[in-house]
Design a protein around this motif. Structure first.
Motif, mmCIF file in Angstrom:
data_model
loop_
_atom_site.group_PDB
_atom_site.id
_atom_site.type_symbol
_atom_site.label_atom_id
_atom_site.label_comp_id
_atom_site.label_asym_id
_atom_site.label_seq_id
_atom_site.Cartn_x
_atom_site.Cartn_y
_atom_site.Cartn_z
ATOM 1 N N ALA A 1 70.459 26.191 27.152
ATOM 2 C CA ALA A 1 71.325 27.360 26.965
ATOM 3 C C ALA A 1 70.489 28.633 26.847
ATOM 4 C CB ALA A 1 72.189 27.178 25.724
ATOM 5 N N ALA A 2 69.422 28.591 26.043
ATOM 6 C CA ALA A 2 68.573 29.764 25.852
ATOM 7 C C ALA A 2 67.893 30.157 27.164
ATOM 8 C CB ALA A 2 67.540 29.495 24.767
ATOM 9 N N THR A 3 67.461 29.161 27.920
ATOM 10 C CA THR A 3 66.796 29.426 29.202
ATOM 11 C C THR A 3 67.756 30.110 30.180
ATOM 12 O OG1 THR A 3 65.318 27.532 28.915
ATOM 13 C CG2 THR A 3 65.636 28.345 31.163
ATOM 14 N N ARG A 4 68.995 29.598 30.259
ATOM 15 C CA ARG A 4 69.968 30.186 31.213
ATOM 16 C C ARG A 4 70.365 31.597 30.778
ATOM 17 N NH1 ARG A 4 71.628 32.559 34.348
ATOM 18 N NH2 ARG A 4 73.274 32.261 35.922
ATOM 19 N N LEU A 5 70.545 31.822 29.478
ATOM 20 C CA LEU A 5 70.869 33.163 28.988
ATOM 21 C C LEU A 5 69.718 34.131 29.242
ATOM 22 C CD1 LEU A 5 72.651 32.184 25.661
ATOM 23 C CD2 LEU A 5 73.690 33.542 27.484
ATOM 24 N N ALA A 6 68.492 33.663 29.031
ATOM 25 C CA ALA A 6 67.327 34.516 29.281
ATOM 26 C C ALA A 6 67.219 34.875 30.765
ATOM 27 C CB ALA A 6 66.059 33.820 28.802
ATOM 28 N N ASP A 7 67.527 33.916 31.632
ATOM 29 C CA ASP A 7 67.534 34.204 33.069
ATOM 30 C C ASP A 7 68.532 35.319 33.381
ATOM 31 O OD1 ASP A 7 65.668 32.221 33.491
ATOM 32 O OD2 ASP A 7 67.137 30.728 34.184
ATOM 33 N N ALA A 8 69.711 35.244 32.756
ATOM 34 C CA ALA A 8 70.745 36.252 33.001
ATOM 35 C C ALA A 8 70.276 37.628 32.545
ATOM 36 C CB ALA A 8 72.031 35.852 32.280
ATOM 37 N N VAL A 9 69.574 37.670 31.405
ATOM 38 C CA VAL A 9 69.068 38.943 30.898
ATOM 39 C C VAL A 9 68.023 39.517 31.852
ATOM 40 C CG1 VAL A 9 67.718 40.006 29.043
ATOM 41 C CG2 VAL A 9 69.598 38.434 28.482
ATOM 42 N N LEU A 10 67.065 38.706 32.246
ATOM 43 C CA LEU A 10 65.967 39.198 33.082
ATOM 44 C C LEU A 10 66.434 39.579 34.482
ATOM 45 C CD1 LEU A 10 63.241 36.666 31.939
ATOM 46 C CD2 LEU A 10 63.253 39.122 31.521
ATOM 47 N N ASN A 11 67.512 38.916 34.955
ATOM 48 C CA ASN A 11 68.025 39.201 36.297
ATOM 49 C C ASN A 11 69.182 40.195 36.280
ATOM 50 O OD1 ASN A 11 66.192 37.367 37.486
ATOM 51 N ND2 ASN A 11 67.590 35.652 37.072
ATOM 52 N N THR A 12 69.485 40.729 35.081
ATOM 53 C CA THR A 12 70.574 41.699 34.904
ATOM 54 C C THR A 12 71.870 41.185 35.530
ATOM 55 O OG1 THR A 12 68.825 43.353 35.249
ATOM 56 C CG2 THR A 12 71.031 44.182 34.860
ATOM 57 N N GLU A 13 72.224 39.958 35.191
ATOM 58 C CA GLU A 13 73.436 39.341 35.740
ATOM 59 C C GLU A 13 74.683 39.853 35.013
ATOM 60 O OE1 GLU A 13 73.435 35.070 36.392
ATOM 61 O OE2 GLU A 13 71.269 35.021 36.024
ATOM 62 N N GLN A 14 75.822 39.648 35.676
ATOM 63 C CA GLN A 14 77.110 39.928 35.029
ATOM 64 C C GLN A 14 77.521 38.681 34.244
ATOM 65 O OE1 GLN A 14 79.495 42.922 35.059
ATOM 66 N NE2 GLN A 14 79.624 41.601 33.263
ATOM 67 N N VAL A 15 77.512 38.797 32.929
ATOM 68 C CA VAL A 15 77.886 37.682 32.056
ATOM 69 C C VAL A 15 79.327 37.879 31.595
ATOM 70 C CG1 VAL A 15 77.370 36.465 29.901
ATOM 71 C CG2 VAL A 15 75.495 37.400 31.283
ATOM 72 N N ALA A 16 80.091 36.803 31.576
ATOM 73 C CA ALA A 16 81.457 36.831 31.051
ATOM 74 C C ALA A 16 81.517 35.974 29.793
ATOM 75 C CB ALA A 16 82.443 36.308 32.087
ATOM 76 N N ILE A 17 82.086 36.542 28.744
ATOM 77 C CA ILE A 17 82.252 35.822 27.481
ATOM 78 C C ILE A 17 83.720 35.465 27.330
ATOM 79 C CG2 ILE A 17 82.041 35.947 24.965
ATOM 80 C CD1 ILE A 17 79.883 38.116 25.397
ATOM 81 N N PHE A 18 83.998 34.180 27.129
ATOM 82 C CA PHE A 18 85.372 33.715 26.930
ATOM 83 C C PHE A 18 85.478 33.185 25.504
ATOM 84 C CE2 PHE A 18 89.250 32.481 29.338
ATOM 85 C CZ PHE A 18 89.943 31.877 28.310
ATOM 86 N N GLY A 19 86.264 33.867 24.652
ATOM 87 C CA GLY A 19 86.352 33.475 23.253
ATOM 88 C C GLY A 19 87.721 32.985 22.862
ATOM 89 N N ASP A 20 87.801 32.406 21.672
ATOM 90 C CA ASP A 20 89.095 32.008 21.118
ATOM 91 C C ASP A 20 89.757 33.236 20.505
ATOM 92 O OD1 ASP A 20 91.213 30.465 20.308
ATOM 93 O OD2 ASP A 20 90.192 29.578 18.579
ATOM 94 N N TYR A 21 91.078 33.119 20.237
ATOM 95 C CA TYR A 21 91.821 34.273 19.722
ATOM 96 C C TYR A 21 91.871 34.331 18.199
ATOM 97 C CZ TYR A 21 95.130 30.424 20.601
ATOM 98 O OH TYR A 21 95.718 29.187 20.705
#
Length: 613
Positions: A91-111
């Motif tokens: 999880a940390a590796t994939r999130l770090a990749d998104a940060v370094l590649n300036t990806e569009q991240v979507a957060i889906f949360g509970d209500y």
């Protein structure tokens, strides 16, 4: 022939103050057995602590060598290596990749509050990293709990390449399969119980998955997000991302979110959770977070917040947005930096919370009448299952909680929609695993959807299956409910007189806090105190005053007691001596402070002299 063996009767300890049946039908017990009393004495002597505080610590099974750490829980000491959680490194590796590649991240949360605080904490961190994440909180009525295919497609259409679900996703097999089909990477950060099949994702961080040995299954989702961000910080540091111009964010400054989500989700206040809440309350008392300060102001919280305020004043207002208003209001408030805009959002949440109370009270009255009719004069039945058309789906969890409290058994409240589909919530009592029974009902085809944990669960069913589900859940839980209700006991930490009820005593007891699930508030007894005043105040509460034999007075409040067994006993015994049990709190009003007892039970004393054990 040898005579048949007979069981040796187990001798029960004597009832505390001789109360074998209180006004609410409970036996009062000393929380400490002889071994616990000896440990309390040893704690008091070794650490030079007041006797009552030592009794409270011993009553929560704090070992002698662990007292100092319990009184000052620190995150540094209690936080394990994040990589001890299964798939955390991925999880940390994939999130770090998104940060370094300036990806569009979507957060889906509970209500709910845990979902809102989880989404806000993750979004805050990603913004600090230079990203602008999309945030989607589903509409409770139109979308339901957890990821759905339509929302996943919408987020993909907005350019998301990484979907992170928080406080949901563990059982969302089809929606997350759709996300993968659309080319999205998926990271799940959740704490709910797992089914037999897990979704196919890049990483599923859930300490309650069967192959996880981290021992962090007690964390709320927001606590798990915090641990994930510790891992992400470390991964980004290893990749040289943090610099003098872009310093690593201090996660400890965001413990407001972790404390609120943990308490509101009724996560047990043990281990790391105690540190999260203890340090988070300190952060909230600084009043340096715009959203939390606006929420405290609109809730008229004019003193330092404690766990009780988070659970019963702040949490319900965040929840109100997801229950009957806009689901994203809570996240917006927690991410807002403008003071005036935060005040507007908080005011709207306060208005929605008042509206929610009215809706809840109407549904609660109907549900209670249905439950009373089903249980009958014989009080038969192990589980209360109520359902009705016209109930707002956003309040059924609250109604189920009230039914559980009133009838001392697991309870469900189900809102039936015009299309013949019912959506409901269940709440359980200690020792009865509701989530397990609900998941089995899904497997057996009685429910369309369902899940949760031991103390709370959600269900979706067809109206024609209601009677079958009611019979199933009754049979499945009857034995556990009987065992739990048989042990209907109130554990008392100690007895005091009104003269001893002082702000100093409250401060002493609070050293063992924060209190909540898993670390219950100390319950003290006032032996044979005269009830000199009892009058209705607010919405079904009783304001009280008790007088000891030496003339000292202690104020009391019995919340939501009018028309209940406790309220009836108090109103019927005005002017009479009573044994009184409750928790001490500080009531702040117009700049003044006074100690009051939040009364949970009373009993009429035996004619003989009461003995304080």
């Amino acid at each position: 022939m040898s005579p048949p063996a007979t069981a040796i009767p187990i001798e029960q300890p004597p009832a505390f103050l001789g109360v074998s049946r209180s006004a609410t039908g409970r036996v009062w017990r000393d929380r400490l057995d002889p071994r616990g009393a000896a440990r309390a004495l040893a704690i008091a002597q070794r650490y030079q602590l007041p006797e009552m505080l030592a009794r409270v610590l011993a009553g929560r099974n704090v070992e002698i060598d662990a007292v100092e750490d319990f009184l000052d829980p620190t995150i540094r000491r209690l936080l394990p290596d994040p990589y001890s959680v299964t798939q955390m490194e991925a999880a940390a590796t994939r999130l770090a990749d998104a940060v370094l590649n300036t990806e569009q991240v979507a957060i889906f949360g509970d209500y709910d509050v845990d979902g809102a605080t989880s989404a806000a904490l993750l979004a805050w961190h990603l913004r600090h990293c230079g990203l602008d994440p999309l945030i989607h909180i589903p509409d409770r009525i139109f979308e339901g709990y957890g990821p759905n295919v339509e929302a996943v497609r919408m987020l993909a259409g907005k350019g998301a390449t990484l979907l992170v679900t928080v406080d949901c996703g563990t059982t969302s097999l089809a929606p997350l399969a759709e996300a993968k089909r659309l080319g999205l990477s998926v990271v799940v950060i959740d704490h709910h119980q797992c089914g037999d099949e897990l979704p196919v994702v890049d990483a599923m961080v859930n300490p309650n998955r069967p192959d996880d040995l981290s021992g962090l299954g007690h964390l709320a989702a927001v606590g798990l997000v915090f641990v994930t961000l510790v891992a992400l910080n470390r991964e980004l540091r290893a990749r040289g991302f943090w610099t003098a111009e872009r310093p690593q964010p201090d996660l400890l400054n965001m413990l407001h979110h972790v404390a609120l989500g943990t308490v509101a989700d009724v996560a047990p206040l043990i281990g790391l959770n105690r540190a999260f809440v203890a340090k988070g309350l300190i952060a909230m008392r600084r009043r340096d977070h715009v959203g939390h300060t606006a929420l405290m102001d609109v809730a008229r919280l004019n003193g330092p917040p404690d766990a009780f305020h988070l659970g019963f004043m702040l949490g319900p207002r965040i929840n109100a947005g997801g229950r009957i208003g806009r689901a994203d209001l809570g996240v917006r408030l927690l991410l807002e930096s403008d003071i005036s805009e935060a005040a507007k959002i908080a005011a709207e949440l306060d208005r929605l919370n008042a509206e929610r109370r009215v809706i809840e009270q109407m549904a609660e009255a109907q549900a209670e009448a249905e439950a009373l009719a089903a249980l009958g004069f014989e009080d038969k039945g192990s589980v209360v299952v109520t359902a009705s058309e016209g109930w707002h789906p956003g309040v059924v969890g609250l109604v189920a909680s009230r039914l559980k409290e009133k009838f001392s058994r697991p309870a469900f409240a189900i809102a039936l929609e015009p299309g013949g589909i019912g959506t409901g919530s269940g709440r359980s009592i200690p020792g009865v695993d509701l989530g397990k029974a609900v998941r089995q009902a899904v497997s057996d085809g009685l429910l369309l959807k369902g899940g949760g944990h031991a103390m709370a669960a959600g269900v979706t069913l067809r109206k024609e299956k209601l009677a079958e589900f009611r019979a199933y859940i009754e049979a499945a839980l009857a034995a556990d409910v009987a065992k739990s209700r048989h042990a209907n006991e109130l554990y008392i930490d100690g007895a005091v007189s009104a003269r001893a009820v002082t702000p100093e005593l409250v401060a002493t007891l609070n050293r063992a806090g924060p209190f909540g699930s898993g670390n219950p508030e100390p319950v003290l007894a006032l032996p044979s105190h005269q009830l000199v005043y009892a009058d209705e105040v607010g919405q079904a509460h009783l304001r009280l005053r008790f007088k000891s034999g030496d003339g000292a007075i202690v104020n009391g409040i019995a919340f939501r007691s009018i028309g209940q067994k406790l309220g009836n006993a108090l109103q019927d015994n005005r002017g009479q001596p009573l044994h009184v049990a409750g928790c001490l709190t500080v009531d702040r009003w117009q700049g003044s402070e006074r100690v009051q007892l939040r009364v949970t039970d009373v009993a009429v004393p035996d004619p003989g002299p009461a003995v304080i054990r």
